[in-house]
Design a protein around this motif. Structure first.
Motif, mmCIF file in Angstrom:
data_model
loop_
_atom_site.group_PDB
_atom_site.id
_atom_site.type_symbol
_atom_site.label_atom_id
_atom_site.label_comp_id
_atom_site.label_asym_id
_atom_site.label_seq_id
_atom_site.Cartn_x
_atom_site.Cartn_y
_atom_site.Cartn_z
ATOM 1 N N PRO A 191 0.828 -1.202 0.000
ATOM 2 C CA PRO A 191 0.000 0.000 0.000
ATOM 3 C C PRO A 191 0.861 1.250 0.000
ATOM 4 C CG PRO A 191 0.042 -0.969 2.181
ATOM 5 C CD PRO A 191 0.789 -1.907 1.284
ATOM 6 N N GLU A 192 0.425 2.269 -0.701
ATOM 7 C CA GLU A 192 1.143 3.528 -0.713
ATOM 8 C C GLU A 192 0.420 4.543 0.163
ATOM 9 O OE1 GLU A 192 2.047 4.913 -4.596
ATOM 10 O OE2 GLU A 192 3.102 3.087 -5.182
ATOM 11 N N LYS A 193 1.089 5.622 0.464
ATOM 12 C CA LYS A 193 0.525 6.653 1.315
ATOM 13 C C LYS A 193 -0.797 7.145 0.734
ATOM 14 C CE LYS A 193 1.634 11.035 3.555
ATOM 15 N NZ LYS A 193 2.637 12.121 3.702
ATOM 16 N N GLY A 194 -1.818 7.200 1.572
ATOM 17 C CA GLY A 194 -3.123 7.667 1.122
ATOM 18 C C GLY A 194 -3.976 6.598 0.482
ATOM 19 N N ALA A 195 -3.425 5.408 0.259
ATOM 20 C CA ALA A 195 -4.170 4.354 -0.421
ATOM 21 C C ALA A 195 -5.173 3.673 0.493
ATOM 22 C CB ALA A 195 -3.211 3.324 -1.000
ATOM 23 N N ASP A 196 -5.150 4.028 1.786
ATOM 24 C CA ASP A 196 -6.077 3.415 2.725
ATOM 25 C C ASP A 196 -7.302 4.291 2.977
ATOM 26 O OD1 ASP A 196 -4.734 5.414 4.018
ATOM 27 O OD2 ASP A 196 -4.365 4.282 5.857
ATOM 28 N N GLN A 197 -7.544 5.260 2.092
ATOM 29 C CA GLN A 197 -8.699 6.141 2.218
ATOM 30 C C GLN A 197 -9.839 5.644 1.329
ATOM 31 O OE1 GLN A 197 -8.655 8.831 4.437
ATOM 32 N NE2 GLN A 197 -6.755 7.792 5.006
ATOM 33 N N TRP A 198 -10.988 5.392 1.934
ATOM 34 C CA TRP A 198 -12.151 4.956 1.169
ATOM 35 C C TRP A 198 -12.672 6.096 0.298
ATOM 36 C CZ3 TRP A 198 -14.709 0.286 0.677
ATOM 37 C CH2 TRP A 198 -14.280 -0.757 1.512
ATOM 38 N N GLU A 199 -13.171 5.734 -0.875
ATOM 39 C CA GLU A 199 -13.791 6.680 -1.791
ATOM 40 C C GLU A 199 -15.257 6.292 -1.956
ATOM 41 O OE1 GLU A 199 -11.485 6.302 -5.346
ATOM 42 O OE2 GLU A 199 -9.598 6.782 -4.338
ATOM 43 N N LEU A 200 -16.076 7.260 -2.377
ATOM 44 C CA LEU A 200 -17.509 7.006 -2.526
ATOM 45 C C LEU A 200 -17.996 7.562 -3.861
ATOM 46 C CD1 LEU A 200 -20.166 5.987 -1.144
ATOM 47 C CD2 LEU A 200 -20.495 8.348 -0.358
ATOM 48 N N TYR A 201 -18.826 6.782 -4.538
ATOM 49 C CA TYR A 201 -19.378 7.176 -5.835
ATOM 50 C C TYR A 201 -20.856 6.801 -5.882
ATOM 51 C CZ TYR A 201 -14.417 7.121 -7.049
ATOM 52 O OH TYR A 201 -13.060 7.340 -7.066
ATOM 53 N N ASN A 202 -21.621 7.569 -6.633
ATOM 54 C CA ASN A 202 -22.989 7.185 -6.965
ATOM 55 C C ASN A 202 -22.972 6.782 -8.433
ATOM 56 O OD1 ASN A 202 -25.717 7.093 -7.805
ATOM 57 N ND2 ASN A 202 -26.316 8.462 -6.145
ATOM 58 N N ILE A 203 -22.815 5.500 -8.718
ATOM 59 C CA ILE A 203 -22.613 5.079 -10.103
ATOM 60 C C ILE A 203 -23.916 4.928 -10.866
ATOM 61 C CG2 ILE A 203 -20.336 4.057 -9.747
ATOM 62 C CD1 ILE A 203 -21.641 1.334 -9.560
ATOM 63 N N ASP A 204 -25.059 5.120 -10.200
ATOM 64 C CA ASP A 204 -26.305 5.258 -10.953
ATOM 65 C C ASP A 204 -26.307 6.589 -11.703
ATOM 66 O OD1 ASP A 204 -27.430 2.853 -10.431
ATOM 67 O OD2 ASP A 204 -28.978 3.585 -9.059
ATOM 68 N N GLN A 205 -25.769 7.617 -11.061
ATOM 69 C CA GLN A 205 -25.722 8.943 -11.663
ATOM 70 C C GLN A 205 -24.379 9.228 -12.334
ATOM 71 O OE1 GLN A 205 -26.682 11.696 -8.503
ATOM 72 N NE2 GLN A 205 -28.582 10.621 -7.969
ATOM 73 N N ASP A 206 -23.358 8.497 -11.932
ATOM 74 C CA ASP A 206 -21.991 8.715 -12.423
ATOM 75 C C ASP A 206 -21.513 7.404 -13.041
ATOM 76 O OD1 ASP A 206 -19.344 9.437 -12.827
ATOM 77 O OD2 ASP A 206 -18.804 9.350 -10.691
ATOM 78 N N PHE A 207 -21.916 7.165 -14.291
ATOM 79 C CA PHE A 207 -21.709 5.876 -14.950
ATOM 80 C C PHE A 207 -20.259 5.411 -14.907
ATOM 81 C CE2 PHE A 207 -20.641 3.460 -18.804
ATOM 82 C CZ PHE A 207 -21.541 2.406 -18.717
ATOM 83 N N SER A 208 -19.312 6.310 -15.108
ATOM 84 C CA SER A 208 -17.901 5.921 -15.250
ATOM 85 C C SER A 208 -17.119 5.958 -13.950
ATOM 86 C CB SER A 208 -17.219 6.819 -16.282
ATOM 87 O OG SER A 208 -17.276 8.172 -15.871
ATOM 88 N N GLN A 209 -17.798 6.212 -12.812
ATOM 89 C CA GLN A 209 -17.110 6.285 -11.521
ATOM 90 C C GLN A 209 -16.029 7.370 -11.566
ATOM 91 O OE1 GLN A 209 -14.863 2.817 -10.398
ATOM 92 N NE2 GLN A 209 -14.805 3.327 -8.229
ATOM 93 N N SER A 210 -16.448 8.577 -11.905
ATOM 94 C CA SER A 210 -15.492 9.666 -12.118
ATOM 95 C C SER A 210 -15.427 10.669 -10.975
ATOM 96 C CB SER A 210 -15.855 10.419 -13.404
ATOM 97 O OG SER A 210 -17.105 11.082 -13.268
ATOM 98 N N ARG A 211 -16.444 10.715 -10.090
ATOM 99 C CA ARG A 211 -16.498 11.757 -9.063
ATOM 100 C C ARG A 211 -16.535 11.129 -7.676
ATOM 101 N NH1 ARG A 211 -20.031 13.235 -13.044
ATOM 102 N NH2 ARG A 211 -21.854 12.493 -11.871
ATOM 103 N N ASN A 212 -15.469 11.281 -6.938
ATOM 104 C CA ASN A 212 -15.393 10.807 -5.563
ATOM 105 C C ASN A 212 -16.129 11.804 -4.670
ATOM 106 O OD1 ASN A 212 -14.736 9.848 -3.025
ATOM 107 N ND2 ASN A 212 -12.557 10.380 -3.172
ATOM 108 N N ILE A 213 -17.245 11.380 -4.079
ATOM 109 C CA ILE A 213 -18.074 12.289 -3.280
ATOM 110 C C ILE A 213 -18.046 11.907 -1.802
ATOM 111 C CG2 ILE A 213 -19.566 12.976 -5.192
ATOM 112 C CD1 ILE A 213 -21.566 10.826 -4.340
ATOM 113 N N ALA A 214 -16.944 11.294 -1.371
ATOM 114 C CA ALA A 214 -16.851 10.827 0.013
ATOM 115 C C ALA A 214 -16.987 11.971 1.014
ATOM 116 C CB ALA A 214 -15.524 10.102 0.224
ATOM 117 N N LYS A 215 -16.385 13.109 0.719
ATOM 118 C CA LYS A 215 -16.435 14.235 1.663
ATOM 119 C C LYS A 215 -17.838 14.817 1.773
ATOM 120 C CE LYS A 215 -11.588 15.588 1.190
ATOM 121 N NZ LYS A 215 -10.647 16.664 0.799
#
Length: 733
Positions: free
Chosen positions: A508-532
């Motif tokens: 694992p690299e630095k920062g690789a242990d941070q979860w990301e969140l996507y709404n792939i019903d609205q974001d087909f390509s998984q392009s926008r991390n909306i975790a915050k």
């Protein structure tokens, strides 16, 4: 000859033209079923899904059925295959990894349990004939031997017939099995042999034999190509049409693919093309030589895919012409995981090593598709072949590793309108869909063993109802520590291991242990991390992953796959071996670990003083060693990072019996390091030498042979079968 034997002989020998007319239809309640699976292809690897590799046969096939654009597999091959053929989540039945890197924990043992009867076992109980062709990769590696046990081979898991490979192999020099017996390929590479062609020929022959003998009995065919997994090997005629046409590079070509996908309706309006991973070089940052090397790699990969299209098209044509062909259900999955970047940012000519200097590599770029190389393409091309997603093979956090094409063709049962289906599917859904179509309720107990429930959900309704809702609501994914969880349109991801190339478990690299969140019903390509923006939803998703992981034997994960030396092995704890010339070739896990210091003694009888031929070899092209004789002289040839290094005796041996001994030191780093070689004959040392930076074989096409070479050619000098007699070869560690 018995009546049955005569009938079988006639079925095998009739020309295909005599059998092309469809025979009596199979009853509608039991249609023939064929599942076709491509290897390492990726969402955009074919023109069928907008890619640049021309696949006209697959495009034509897709027009007869429906395409799904939200179908998901595991991020590496064996877990996908286990889930596909069982209907269960892969870790639940021990397939969190490939068999070669299996581990002791329940989710990673690669031991198919009796509590998960396969699709073939169930269909066999319904009267289906069952055949498996091509790459299997779901048997413990320790059991890939001529002595078995065979209960976890295809023929032990419900298939009446098997012809193919147990794992990754060469397209020109494969290790092949029919049933549980090793068989030689039908021809040599120089005679035009190709594995995919051979597999299709055998599958068509199987169909023809059934048409001759049991035309009214339904069948289930599982056909899994080794293409387009590396090594990327294909005849030049398939590569030639692409030469000079890919110079725009992966960044620009990816944009073109994305536009094509939108035109085809595979990507919905408003979808975003994800940016290139910063670990991958921009095309414009490459030197002129690097661009030429990379361009040649993609020319080969595109040609490889087009040749695969041609062969799979032949198979589909044969299925449709056969008995019940017009009512045969065919499911095509164009990728057991996303396209692969495993061969690194600049690919490799003789994987895993290549000269660092791209200028040096230019001298052989027109040869890399041939049998003399074990080549793979740059990871930038995998990024392109997974358009529009981020990620690639090994990365279960991203759709580029998980989403591949699914086309279902069942004439008369699929609605032509809205051919692109939007339902969210997983590979575990294939089995319950087939059961639903057949009206079959799987028994809770099979052969006295209580069965695990299926994890998939039928999508049969979507074949005739384009707007049918998605029924698969929750699904976890995990590969090499990377992980994700889907729930009703939400998708949470954890990178963890971020590099999809290099040794398994590159940390694992630095920062690789941070979860990301996507709404792939609205974001087909998984392009926008909306975790915050949605911390509460992210927490819920992480907790859901934890529950699913515990339920499915995912834990412990992470670096678990590096513990594979704890598993049972036929060889790793032994210090003495005896090999005979009549032993079939032994695959990787049945071979000793020749990276250790060892000595070998070959007891031979020479017919004259000009003996020739192989005594013993272990490895494959680009890796391993060969001990052979040439014009009466003993030669030990080892592979180093910079090429082949022969250590040759200075004089010929006289006719008669001899004891040839070779002492080999361990490399400084075990598998890579200088090896000291000493050759003795009849207890007298005759020559010493060094193999610098020696490389030992890993899995794939590697095999051990005595007396003659089978499988991938270890020595480019092509030693012939031994002209004398080999009593045995003893190896001591």
């Amino acid at each position: 000859m018995t009546k049955f034997a005569r009938a079988l002989f006639v079925g095998l020998m009739l020309p295909s033209s005599a059998l092309a007319t469809a025979g009596p239809p199979v009853t509608p309640q039991k249609p023939n079923i064929a599942i076709i699976l491509l290897d390492d292809a990726g969402f955009a690897a074919t023109s069928m899904y907008g890619g640049l590799a021309q696949t006209p046969k697959l495009e034509g096939f897709a027009r007869t059925g429906v395409r799904y654009n939200r179908f998901h597999v595991a991020a590496i091959c064996s877990p996908t295959r286990a889930a596909l053929l069982s209907g269960r989540n892969p870790h639940k039945i021990g397939f969190g990894q490939i068999p070669e890197t299996a581990a002791l924990a329940p989710g990673y043992r690669a031991e198919w349990p009796k509590s998960a009867a396969s699709l073939a076992e169930h269909l066999g109980r319904l009267g289906y004939g069952t055949g498996a062709f091509g790459k299997w990769h779901n048997t413990p590696a320790v059991e890939w031997t001529p002595v078995g046990p065979f209960n976890r081979w295809p023929t032990g898991l419900g298939f009446d017939y098997f012809y193919g490979t147990m794992g990754t192999t060469s397209e020109f020099e494969p290790l092949l099995w029919r049933g549980t017996s090793w068989v030689e390929p039908t021809a040599k590479p120089e005679d035009g042999y190709n594995l995919t062609t051979d597999l299709v020929d055998d599958a068509v022959s199987w169909l023809h034999t059934r048409e001759t003998l049991v035309p009214d009995r339904p069948y289930f065919m599982y056909f899994a190509t080794t293409a387009v997994h590396s090594p990327h090997q294909v005849a030049d005629k398939w590569v030639a049409p692409y030469r000079g046409k890919l110079s725009a590079g992966w960044d620009a070509l990816r944009l073109r693919i994305f536009e094509r996908q939108r035109d085809l309706g595979l990507v919905p309006p408003g979808a975003v093309l994800t940016p290139r991973d910063p670990q991958l070089p921009a095309w414009d940052s490459l030197t002129s030589a690097e661009k030429q090397v990379a361009e040649a790699q993609m020319e080969v990969l595109a040609g490889y895919m087009t040749q695969t299209d041609h062969e799979v098209g032949r198979l589909i044509d044969a299925i449709r012409r056969g008995p019940g062909g017009r009512d045969t259900l065919i499911m095509l999955i164009a990728g057991d995981n996303g396209s692969s970047g495993e061969d690194g940012p600049m690919g490799c000519d003789d994987c895993p090593q290549s000269p660092a200097d791209a200028t040096t590599r230019l001298a052989t770029i027109n040869e890399i598709a041939g049998p003399g190389h074990v080549a793979g393409s740059a990871a930038g091309w995998a990024f392109m072949n997974n358009t529009p997603f981020q990620g690639m093979k090994r990365q279960a956090a991203y759709l580029g590793g998980l989403r591949t094409p699914l086309v279902v063709s069942w004439p008369g049962h699929t609605v032509a309108e809205d051919r692109v289906r939007q339902q969210w599917l997983n590979v575990t859904d294939i089995v319950p869909t087939i059961f639903d179509i057949l009206g079959y309720e799987p028994p809770p107990v099979v052969d006295g063993v209580k069965q695990l429930p299926n994890d998939g959900v039928s999508f049969a309704g979507s074949l005739s109802k384009p707007a049918a809702p998605s029924a698969h609501r929750v699904q976890y994914f995990e590969t090499l520590g990377t992980r994700s969880i889907y729930h009703d349109g939400w998708f949470a991801s954890l990178r963890y291991y971020v590099k999809p190339w290099g040794p398994l478990g590159n940390g694992p690299e630095k920062g690789a242990d941070q979860w990301e969140l996507y709404n792939i019903d609205q974001d087909f390509s998984q392009s926008r991390n909306i975790a915050k923006a949605y911390p509460k939803k992210l927490s819920e998703m992480v907790a859901l992953f934890d529950r699913e992981a515990k339920r499915n034997n995912v834990y412990p994960s992470g670096e678990l796959h590096l513990w594979f030396d704890q598993l049972p092995s036929l060889t790793w704890k032994r210090t003495e071996f005896t090999f005979f010339p009549d032993t079939p070739p032994l695959s990787w896990d049945a071979m000793p670990d020749f990276s250790r210091a060892h000595w070998m003694e070959a007891i031979v009888d020479l017919p004259d003083d000009r003996a020739n031929g192989l005594i013993i070899s272990s490895g494959m092209r680009g890796r391993g060693f060969a001990l052979y004789m040439q014009d009466g002289a003993v030669i030990y040839e080892g592979e180093g990072i910079t090429g082949r290094w022969p250590v040759q005796a200075p004089s010929r041996l006289a006719a008669g019996k001899h004891n040839i001994r070779v002492d080999v030191s361990a490399g400084e780093f075990g598998t890579v390091g200088d090896r000291k070689i000493a050759i003795s004959v009849d207890s007298q040392k005759i020559v010493e030498g060094t193999v610098p930076n020696s490389i030992e074989p890993f899995y794939g096409s590697a095999s051990l042979n005595v007396g003659r070479q089978r499988g991938s050619l270890v020595s480019p000098h092509r030693p012939p079968p031994f002209s004398g007699t080999i009593d045995r070869v003893n190896v001591h560690f």
